[in-house]
Design a protein around this motif. Structure first.
Motif, PDB file in Angstrom:
ATOM      1  N   HIS A  29       0.836  -1.191   0.000  1.00 34.50           N
ATOM      2  CA  HIS A  29       0.000   0.000   0.000  1.00 34.50           C
ATOM      3  C   HIS A  29       0.877   1.250   0.000  1.00 34.50           C
ATOM      4  CE1 HIS A  29      -3.038   2.962   1.194  1.00 34.50           C
ATOM      5  NE2 HIS A  29      -3.946   2.061   0.878  1.00 34.50           N
ATOM      6  N   ASP A  30       0.390   2.291  -0.670  1.00 34.52           N
ATOM      7  CA  ASP A  30       1.161   3.526  -0.798  1.00 34.52           C
ATOM      8  C   ASP A  30       1.562   4.101   0.558  1.00 34.52           C
ATOM      9  OD1 ASP A  30       0.981   3.379  -3.513  1.00 34.52           O
ATOM     10  OD2 ASP A  30      -0.657   4.816  -3.713  1.00 34.52           O
ATOM     11  N   ILE A  31       0.723   3.921   1.566  1.00 35.14           N
ATOM     12  CA  ILE A  31       1.015   4.482   2.888  1.00 35.14           C
ATOM     13  C   ILE A  31       2.369   4.022   3.410  1.00 35.14           C
ATOM     14  CG2 ILE A  31       0.332   4.380   5.334  1.00 35.14           C
ATOM     15  CD1 ILE A  31      -2.560   4.438   4.456  1.00 35.14           C
ATOM     16  N   HIS A  32       2.725   2.776   3.132  1.00 32.78           N
ATOM     17  CA  HIS A  32       3.967   2.226   3.675  1.00 32.78           C
ATOM     18  C   HIS A  32       5.205   2.908   3.093  1.00 32.78           C
ATOM     19  CE1 HIS A  32       1.773  -0.820   5.832  1.00 32.78           C
ATOM     20  NE2 HIS A  32       1.175  -1.226   4.711  1.00 32.78           N
ATOM     21  N   TYR A  33       5.075   3.507   1.901  1.00 40.94           N
ATOM     22  CA  TYR A  33       6.226   4.208   1.314  1.00 40.94           C
ATOM     23  C   TYR A  33       6.573   5.464   2.111  1.00 40.94           C
ATOM     24  CZ  TYR A  33       9.154   6.822  -1.930  1.00 40.94           C
ATOM     25  OH  TYR A  33      10.181   7.549  -2.478  1.00 40.94           O
ATOM     26  N   LEU A  34       5.611   5.993   2.845  1.00 39.56           N
ATOM     27  CA  LEU A  34       5.879   7.200   3.636  1.00 39.56           C
ATOM     28  C   LEU A  34       6.961   6.954   4.682  1.00 39.56           C
ATOM     29  CD1 LEU A  34       2.215   8.491   4.164  1.00 39.56           C
ATOM     30  CD2 LEU A  34       3.917   9.315   2.512  1.00 39.56           C
ATOM     31  N   LYS A  35       7.110   5.694   5.113  1.00 38.37           N
ATOM     32  CA  LYS A  35       8.176   5.369   6.065  1.00 38.37           C
ATOM     33  C   LYS A  35       9.546   5.551   5.420  1.00 38.37           C
ATOM     34  CE  LYS A  35       5.191   1.894   8.246  1.00 38.37           C
ATOM     35  NZ  LYS A  35       5.008   0.441   8.539  1.00 38.37           N
ATOM     36  N   ASP A  36       9.637   5.241   4.118  1.00 38.24           N
ATOM     37  CA  ASP A  36      10.909   5.379   3.399  1.00 38.24           C
ATOM     38  C   ASP A  36      11.246   6.835   3.108  1.00 38.24           C
ATOM     39  OD1 ASP A  36      11.108   2.628   3.383  1.00 38.24           O
ATOM     40  OD2 ASP A  36      10.197   2.419   1.400  1.00 38.24           O
ATOM     41  N   ILE A  37      10.218   7.678   2.965  1.00 38.92           N
ATOM     42  CA  ILE A  37      10.466   9.086   2.654  1.00 38.92           C
ATOM     43  C   ILE A  37      11.276   9.755   3.757  1.00 38.92           C
ATOM     44  CG2 ILE A  37       9.295  11.337   2.443  1.00 38.92           C
ATOM     45  CD1 ILE A  37       7.216  10.041   0.732  1.00 38.92           C
ATOM     46  N   LYS A  38      11.148   9.257   4.976  1.00 44.52           N
ATOM     47  CA  LYS A  38      11.908   9.825   6.085  1.00 44.52           C
ATOM     48  C   LYS A  38      13.409   9.695   5.863  1.00 44.52           C
ATOM     49  CE  LYS A  38       9.981   7.454   9.390  1.00 44.52           C
ATOM     50  NZ  LYS A  38       9.637   6.999  10.770  1.00 44.52           N
ATOM     51  N   HIS A  39      13.807   8.738   5.025  1.00 44.83           N
ATOM     52  CA  HIS A  39      15.231   8.502   4.776  1.00 44.83           C
ATOM     53  C   HIS A  39      15.656   8.962   3.381  1.00 44.83           C
ATOM     54  CE1 HIS A  39      14.918   6.076   8.405  1.00 44.83           C
ATOM     55  NE2 HIS A  39      13.956   5.368   7.823  1.00 44.83           N
ATOM     56  N   SER A  40      14.816   9.743   2.716  1.00 44.70           N
ATOM     57  CA  SER A  40      15.096  10.173   1.339  1.00 44.70           C
ATOM     58  C   SER A  40      15.891  11.468   1.269  1.00 44.70           C
ATOM     59  CB  SER A  40      13.781  10.358   0.579  1.00 44.70           C
ATOM     60  OG  SER A  40      13.040  11.449   1.119  1.00 44.70           O
ATOM     61  N   GLY A  41      16.070  12.135   2.410  1.00 45.76           N
ATOM     62  CA  GLY A  41      16.762  13.422   2.404  1.00 45.76           C
ATOM     63  C   GLY A  41      15.825  14.600   2.451  1.00 45.76           C
ATOM     64  N   LEU A  42      14.527  14.364   2.303  1.00 45.41           N
ATOM     65  CA  LEU A  42      13.557  15.458   2.399  1.00 45.41           C
ATOM     66  C   LEU A  42      13.357  15.869   3.853  1.00 45.41           C
ATOM     67  CD1 LEU A  42      10.623  14.492  -0.015  1.00 45.41           C
ATOM     68  CD2 LEU A  42      12.360  16.220  -0.364  1.00 45.41           C
ATOM     69  N   ASN A  43      13.202  17.165   4.080  1.00 47.71           N
ATOM     70  CA  ASN A  43      12.882  17.657   5.413  1.00 47.71           C
ATOM     71  C   ASN A  43      12.388  19.096   5.324  1.00 47.71           C
ATOM     72  OD1 ASN A  43      15.359  19.526   5.801  1.00 47.71           O
ATOM     73  ND2 ASN A  43      16.280  17.540   5.320  1.00 47.71           N
ATOM     74  N   ASN A  44      11.576  19.472   6.309  1.00 47.60           N
ATOM     75  CA  ASN A  44      11.047  20.839   6.396  1.00 47.60           C
ATOM     76  C   ASN A  44      10.448  21.317   5.076  1.00 47.60           C
ATOM     77  OD1 ASN A  44      12.000  21.115   9.125  1.00 47.60           O
ATOM     78  ND2 ASN A  44      14.050  21.412   8.288  1.00 47.60           N
ATOM     79  N   CYS A  45       9.512  20.534   4.543  1.00 47.40           N
ATOM     80  CA  CYS A  45       8.897  20.883   3.269  1.00 47.40           C
ATOM     81  C   CYS A  45       7.431  20.444   3.261  1.00 47.40           C
ATOM     82  CB  CYS A  45       9.652  20.234   2.104  1.00 47.40           C
ATOM     83  SG  CYS A  45       9.608  18.428   2.133  1.00 47.40           S
ATOM     84  N   LEU A  46       6.738  20.849   2.206  1.00 48.58           N
ATOM     85  CA  LEU A  46       5.354  20.445   1.999  1.00 48.58           C
ATOM     86  C   LEU A  46       5.336  19.306   0.993  1.00 48.58           C
ATOM     87  CD1 LEU A  46       2.264  20.933   2.297  1.00 48.58           C
ATOM     88  CD2 LEU A  46       2.455  22.577   0.413  1.00 48.58           C
TER      89      LEU A  46
END
Length: 311
Positions: free
Chosen positions: A190-207
């Motif tokens: 499910h797409d929701i589970h990919y949100l856990k990986d986004i934490k390690h993608s380098g993104l931060n303080n964004c929309l």
């Protein structure tokens, strides 16, 4: 604009494409310097990314450039591409390795090709504060092969209203459609589970804008407190306190759909002949990186980065 010459004609015979009016060596010579410059601090004097006890005839930088060239030209068959190089470009590529050897190295270099895409993306838009995430099915086998035991996972495509055998590509891009992050999961994830990986993608303080498939109050809270990412998704009509999604968000979300359209139509995202997960992943990374490369070339030449790619 000194972009890649990628004019081609798709034959009525869907089993192969007839390429017109391009020179593989000329296009290769446009890509190689960009790859060398981008990875300058990682490449050694032999243009390799690691030490080889027995130096290969073709350098890593050349293998990656050929992978990007193939995808940028919309050539879906590696065998056809390699045969073309061997038959018509013998003098231009005298050290061309065997196709199987090249495929093994391409899989091993996939993370570096992905790094190229990230580095190009950061140069194009270094101060972005709004991104979009979405997923797209990547079928690799007919549904009839579901019970053969050797095929990937089964998933459901809400867009096409049918099941498929394959994977799911998750992609994060900027408002301009420039690559930021990607991952390949089983089709049933499910797409929701990919949100856990986004934490390690380098993104931060964004929309981060997403569709209803990513709707999860738990994940929204976790993303915000762990990385400062504000996840915005449309609300379901039956939710308490329902509010329509702002039109500006709906308009922005169309950009990621455009990127998927380019990947499917020009880079032939859904036409895969790889036999393993590593092979599929390497091809998909090269396809995404080739789109970013073409955007980077436009950016270097002061052209709109999403100028029609087949110029």
């Amino acid at each position: 604009m000194q972009a890649l010459d990628i004019q081609y004609l798709r034959s009525v015979n869907h089993h192969k494409n007839t390429l017109l009016m391009h020179d593989l060596k000329t296009n290769f010579d446009k890509i190689l310097p960009i790859v060398k410059e981008t990875l300058a601090k990682f490449l050694n004097s032999d243009l390799n990314l690691q030490f080889y006890p027995n130096k290969p005839p073709m350098a890593d930088a050349h293998i990656m450039s050929l992978a990007l060239l193939q995808e940028a030209l919309g050539i879906d068959s590696e065998l056809w591409f390699w045969s073309k190089l061997q038959a018509d470009y013998t003098h231009a590529f005298p050290n061309l390795p065997h196709l199987s050897c090249s495929n093994r190295r391409r899989k091993r270099l996939a993370r570096w090709i992905e790094k190229l895409a990230k580095l190009w993306g950061r140069q194009i838009g270094p101060y972005e504060d709004t991104y979009m995430v979405d997923s797209i099915p990547v079928p690799v086998a007919h549904i009839a092969r579901e019970h053969f035991g050797t095929t990937p996972d089964k998933g459901y495509s809400a867009v096409f209203g049918q099941y498929y055998i394959g994977y799911k590509l998750h992609l994060v891009v900027s408002l301009d459609g420039v690559y930021q992050s990607m991952d390949l999961t089983k089709a049933s994830v499910h797409d929701i589970h990919y949100l856990k990986d986004i934490k390690h993608s380098g993104l931060n303080n964004c929309l981060l804008l997403a569709d209803k498939g990513y709707l999860s109050s738990k994940q929204q809270i976790d993303l915000f407190y762990s990385t400062g990412i504000e996840l915005q998704t449309p609300m379901r009509s039956n939710q308490s306190g329902y509010r329509p999604w702002p039109t500006v968000f709906k308009t922005a979300r169309r950009r990621v759909e455009t990127v998927f359209s380019q990947l499917c139509d020009q880079m032939m995202l859904k036409r895969n002949y790889a036999k393993t997960f590593a092979g599929v992943r390497a091809r998909l990374i090269s396809k995404v990186a080739s789109v970013t490369l073409l955007q980077y070339i436009n950016w270097q030449n002061d052209q709109p980065i999403n100028h029609p790619l087949a110029a």
